[in-house]
Design an enzyme around this catalytic site. Structure first.
Site, PDB file in Angstrom:
ATOM      1  N   LYS A 117      52.440  83.286  55.841  1.00  0.00           N
ATOM      2  CA  LYS A 117      53.667  83.535  56.594  1.00  0.00           C
ATOM      3  C   LYS A 117      53.887  82.367  57.785  1.00  0.00           C
ATOM      4  O   LYS A 117      52.704  82.154  58.439  1.00  0.00           O
ATOM      5  CB  LYS A 117      53.930  84.812  57.432  1.00  0.00           C
ATOM      6  CG  LYS A 117      53.995  85.997  56.269  1.00  0.00           C
ATOM      7  CD  LYS A 117      54.599  87.230  56.750  1.00  0.00           C
ATOM      8  CE  LYS A 117      54.668  88.201  55.483  1.00  0.00           C
ATOM      9  NZ  LYS A 117      55.195  89.535  55.879  1.00  0.00           N
ATOM     10  N   CYS A 527      65.258  85.563  48.621  1.00  0.00           N
ATOM     11  CA  CYS A 527      65.917  85.690  50.063  1.00  0.00           C
ATOM     12  C   CYS A 527      65.664  87.391  50.304  1.00  0.00           C
ATOM     13  O   CYS A 527      65.712  88.134  49.602  1.00  0.00           O
ATOM     14  CB  CYS A 527      67.204  85.140  49.751  1.00  0.00           C
ATOM     15  SG  CYS A 527      67.453  83.584  49.514  1.00  0.00           S
ATOM     16  N   HIS A 653      50.103  99.870  52.853  1.00  0.00           N
ATOM     17  CA  HIS A 653      50.138  98.397  52.080  1.00  0.00           C
ATOM     18  C   HIS A 653      50.456  97.417  53.081  1.00  0.00           C
ATOM     19  O   HIS A 653      51.457  97.390  53.929  1.00  0.00           O
ATOM     20  CB  HIS A 653      50.930  98.652  50.893  1.00  0.00           C
ATOM     21  CG  HIS A 653      51.233  97.144  50.485  1.00  0.00           C
ATOM     22  ND1 HIS A 653      50.338  96.457  49.858  1.00  0.00           N
ATOM     23  CD2 HIS A 653      52.438  96.196  50.404  1.00  0.00           C
ATOM     24  CE1 HIS A 653      50.819  95.290  49.329  1.00  0.00           C
ATOM     25  NE2 HIS A 653      52.037  95.177  49.616  1.00  0.00           N
ATOM     26  N   CYS A 655      51.026  92.829  52.976  1.00  0.00           N
ATOM     27  CA  CYS A 655      51.439  91.781  51.868  1.00  0.00           C
ATOM     28  C   CYS A 655      50.507  90.438  52.512  1.00  0.00           C
ATOM     29  O   CYS A 655      51.178  89.462  52.435  1.00  0.00           O
ATOM     30  CB  CYS A 655      52.968  91.251  51.945  1.00  0.00           C
ATOM     31  SG  CYS A 655      53.834  92.835  51.369  1.00  0.00           S
ATOM     32  N   HIS A 706      53.194  87.055  42.805  1.00  0.00           N
ATOM     33  CA  HIS A 706      54.292  86.277  43.225  1.00  0.00           C
ATOM     34  C   HIS A 706      54.271  85.204  42.260  1.00  0.00           C
ATOM     35  O   HIS A 706      54.929  84.215  42.116  1.00  0.00           O
ATOM     36  CB  HIS A 706      53.786  85.491  44.812  1.00  0.00           C
ATOM     37  CG  HIS A 706      53.484  86.480  45.831  1.00  0.00           C
ATOM     38  ND1 HIS A 706      52.611  87.086  45.993  1.00  0.00           N
ATOM     39  CD2 HIS A 706      54.579  87.046  46.518  1.00  0.00           C
ATOM     40  CE1 HIS A 706      52.673  87.906  47.034  1.00  0.00           C
ATOM     41  NE2 HIS A 706      53.964  87.958  47.676  1.00  0.00           N
TER      42      HIS A 706
HETATM   43  N1  GLN Z   1      56.335  99.312  48.024  1.00  0.00           N
HETATM   44  C1  GLN Z   1      56.897  98.164  47.993  1.00  0.00           C
HETATM   45  C2  GLN Z   1      56.972  97.467  46.647  1.00  0.00           C
HETATM   46  O1  GLN Z   1      56.032  97.873  45.751  1.00  0.00           O
HETATM   47  C3  GLN Z   1      56.030  97.255  48.620  1.00  0.00           C
HETATM   48  C4  GLN Z   1      56.723  95.700  48.750  1.00  0.00           C
HETATM   49  C5  GLN Z   1      56.010  94.893  49.591  1.00  0.00           C
HETATM   50  O2  GLN Z   1      54.772  95.081  49.986  1.00  0.00           O
HETATM   51  N2  GLN Z   1      56.681  93.913  50.228  1.00  0.00           N
HETATM   52  O3  GLN Z   1      57.764  96.791  46.237  1.00  0.00           O
HETATM   53 ZN    ZN Z   2      53.317  93.762  49.772  1.00  0.00          ZN
END
Ligand code: GLN
Ligand code: ZN
EC number: 2.1.1.14
Length: 768
Positions: A117, A527, A653, A655, A706
């Site tokens: 990020k 986006c 969670h 990212c 990704h």
């Molecule tokens: N639960 C969301 C997904 O699986 C989590 C997405 C994220 O962390 N950006 O899309």
């Molecule tokens: Zn994520």
């Protein structure tokens, strides 16, 4: 007369995301590279002309990018790792995309560069890799080409570059723990910038902007001398012909200002939103060099609210007490705001008038510049100033007394879950009957065209809610069946009903507003369209309960309920500016808490509360971490889940994996399990987990979602063994990096099959 105006950068994706659409079509083989180039050129021209028409003096060029400006900078410096060079593509764009998103095809199989990020934004840059084989030299003509392209249109632009200091601080050496800034490296990098500056002097540029946002971070030993050493080599290349604006944003440079000022830049760009007090104090303390212009970053590049002219003019005046050379500027690039409010016809006029997106901010910049040079009488007579003042007089929206009462009634106990985690984890393991190395996913499954079309049909009233529900249930059924077939342990329903993990919740909460087309770039061509917090927030009605309960009724496996956490909802929305972030987060926490308890009542035993964006807004300066953020953000998360039963397992969670330095705070969220991204970066976070005696069970992502690349079973197995070196097997979960919604089914299912097979293989070996 009006003060000089400067825009640091303009959104490049296009008013209707034209760039995204053409690039993605090209990736799918549905458009030629030539078409991509043509669209890009059209967009650049359109954006330059818009700025010209708005009366902007210094219009940026080279702020355009096909994928990421840091990636462009790496290519400019020829910092292209061998593995991409070896693919030997015919077109530079192909190499660029391979670096950005990986490549799997006739020419080879490579993963993408790691992605991180960009400071405190939700924009991701690609992390440049410098190793022993890197040969730093001028590697592209992009900045010059775009400058010339604008010049042909009759617009003399201000080329923008990411500076060498920021570049070096963000680059890494994959073969070593740290990148060493030895003299050879410094000289080589400085030489390229030198060449670039000199070339622009020849090409007739009047200004060039060099962005050094890394200057707003805390300094390590040697940082300032690195900065000095770079620029004392680069600045002489100006040859008295081109002026260099050293631009900073996202915070203050109080600890670097003296150094920067002494170097004699022609311009210094300061963020007067995020680094206001400290930047002003530094200017007052050290003064401004005689030939230096201060670029007052007063037009916020990170919000969607109208600028308060009286405040901006006050800031310009404060600078004018110190120097007469003041220009007005955006506080950062406008990359991080949507294109224009023009198409937002869904918002009432008296609501819309409170917003300014990129195009409107151009107008604000111009108006502030005019007013900055106006006499007191002219200001008094100014209709613009009067209209602007009216936006900030009185209350914009009435407070919700029920929300206030709930918040006032909270006690410290509401922020603590009982019993303690170690005890809960034991009970949960028994109650849920899960195997070692439990496999799961992060929640979403591929959002196909048909799924998106179905949501659109419902929105437009083309199908009934019953028809829509039937369609979604069929999707859920198929997804569950598939997950069972490949042998995942903890299942998810797939999140097909969600357009976006934040917008979906916002739509079911009081206090939010939505836009039609207010997209901002997140990574690559991707986006997001953040909702707007307009008033006090509360839950209007249950949000996810029906879907999760339905999904659980279709399987004997544990079905994980999926929610977005309060910190992430706020961080990925446009927050209000009339109450604090802390207050807004607490309101959100209560709303999501209602949802958690309803899910539990409906028989959902595992609930994931995503805090994908928690790290993103961690203040850039360490001294601010706790008092300005973590001290309220972490308790807000606990408030969401503190009332569930001991056997209900709470997941979260994230990212990213850069939380070594806040690992104790992450543990203090008191979740039972956390999953996070780990496959693109290195695995240093595992050391941190180990060293901190991290209590939360954890699933470091075992493959990168990704990228469309399919990881092999062996690769994942190797990754699991890496993880097991650092973590107790009882605490390890096996999952991908993130949700799968941006992927296609074609790569998703084989990848997950490999994941399950790898987990099973390791389990089998462990039980021998
Ligand atoms: N639960 C969301 C997904 O699986 C989590 C997405 C994220 O962390 N950006 O899309
Ligand atoms: Zn994520």
């Amino acid at each position: 007369m009006s003060a000089l105006t400067s825009v640091s950068g303009f959104p490049r994706i296009g008013q209707n995301r034209e760039l995204k659409k053409i690039i993605e079509a090209y990736w799918k083989g549905n458009a030629a590279l030539e078409e991509v180039r043509a669209t890009a050129k059209e967009l650049r021209a359109k954006h330059w002309k818009l700025q010209q028409e708005a009366g902007i003096d210094l219009i940026p060029s080279n702020d355009f990018s096909y994928y990421d400006q840091m990636l462009d900078t790496a290519i400019l410096l020829n910092v292209i790792p061998q593995r991409y060079q070896r693919l030997a593509f015919d077109n530079p764009e192909e190499t660029l995309f391979a670096m950005g998103r990986g490549y799997q095809g006739d020419k080879g199989d490579v993963t993408a560069l790691p992605m991180k990020k960009w400071f405190t934004t939700n924009y991701h840059y690609l992390v440049p890799e410098i190793d022993a084989a890197t040969e730093i030299k001028l590697g592209s003509t992009k900045p010059f080409d775009e400058f010339n392209e604008a010049k042909e249109l009759g617009i003399l632009t201000k080329p923008v570059l990411i500076g060498p200091y920021t570049f070096l601080k963000l680059a890494r050496n994959p073969q070593a723990e740290e990148l060493k800034y030895d003299q050879g490296l410094i000289n080589a990098v400085a030489a390229v910038y030198d060449e670039v500056v000199a070339k622009f002097a020849d090409l007739g540029a009047e200004w060039i902007q060099i962005d050094e946002p890394y200057l707003v971070l805390d300094k390590e030993e040697g940082d300032l001398s690195l900065f000095k050493s770079l620029y004392s080599k680069i600045l002489p290349a100006r040859k008295g012909a081109v002026k260099v604006l050293l631009n900073t944003y996202f915070g203050h440079i109080a600890d670097a200002y003296e150094t920067v000022n002494l170097l004699g830049f022609d311009g210094i760009g300061l963020d007067l939103n995020e680094g206001r007090e400290e930047n002003l104090a530094a200017v007052k303390q050290y003064g401004v060099a005689e030939n230096t212009t201060i670029f007052a970053g007063v037009i916020n590049g990170r919000n969607i609210w109208r600028n308060n002219y009286a405040v901006s003019l006050g800031l310009v005046d404060a600078l004018k007490q110190v120097t007469k050379n003041v220009a007005v500027s955006t506080a950062s690039s406008l990359l991080h705001v949507p294109f224009s409010t023009e198409g937002e016809t869904g918002l009432a006029d008296d609501v819309r008038k409170h917003f300014a997106f990129a195009v409107e901010k151009l107008g604000e910049l111009h108006e502030v510049a005019v007013l900055a040079d106006a006499t007191d009488d002219e200001k008094k007579a100014s209709a613009e100033l009067k209209a602007n003042q009216a936006l900030f007089d009185g209350t914009r929206v009435a407070p919700d007394s029920a929300v206030a009462a709930r918040l006032a009634a909270l006690t410290p106990d509401d922020f603590v879950r009982q019993p303690a985690r170690a005890e809960r984890q034991k009970e949960q393991r028994e109650a849920l009957g899960l195997p070692l190395l439990t496999t799961t996913t992060i929640g979403s499954f591929p959002q196909t065209k048909e799924i998106r079309a179905e949501r659109a049909k419902l929105r437009k009233g083309e199908i009934s809610k019953a028809e829509y529900d039937e369609f979604m249930k069929a999707q859920i059924d198929a997804c569950i069946k598939h997950q069972e077939e490949i042998g995942l342990d903890v299942l998810v329903h797939g999140e097909f009903e969600r357009n976006d993990m934040v917008e979906y919740f916002g739509q079911n909460l009081n206090g939010f507003l939505f836009t039609k087309n207010a997209w901002v770039q997140s990574y690559g061509t991707r986006c997001v369209k953040p909702p707007i917090v307009w008033g006090d927030v509360s839950r209007a009605k249950p949000i996810t309960v029906e879907w999760s309960a339905y999904a659980q009724s279709r399987t004997d496996h544990v079905m994980k309920g999926m929610l977005t956490g309060p910190v992430t909802i706020l961080n990925w929305s446009w927050p209000r500016e009339d109450i604090t972030h802390e207050q807004q987060t607490q309101q959100l926490a209560l709303a999501i808490r209602d949802e958690v308890l309803d899910l539990e009542k409906a028989g959902i035993k595992v609930i994931q509360i995503d805090e994908a964006a928690l790290r993103e807004k961690l203040p850039l300066r360490k001294t601010d971490w706790h008092k300005k953020y973590l001290d309220w953000a972490i308790p807000a998360f606990r408030l969401v889940h503190s009332a569930v039963k001991p056997t209900t397992q709470i997941h979260t969670h994230m990212c990213y994996s850069e939380f070594n330095d806040i690992i104790k705070d992450i543990d203090a969220m008191d979740a039972d399990v956390i999953s996070f991204e780990a496959s693109r970066g290195d695995l240093v976070v595992l050391d941190a987990i180990h060293d901190a005696n991290f209590e939360t069970e954890a699933g470091p992502g075992v493959y990168d979602i990704h990228s469309p690349r399919i990881p092999s079973e062996q690769e994942i197995e190797d990754r699991i063994y890496e993880i097991l070196k650092k973590m107790d097997v009882e605490k390890v979960w096996i999952n991908p990096d993130c949700g799968l919604k941006t992927r296609g089914n074609a790569e998703t299912w084989p990848s997950l099959e490999h994941l399950v097979a790898a987990a099973k293989a390791v389990r089998a070996k462990l039980s021998k």
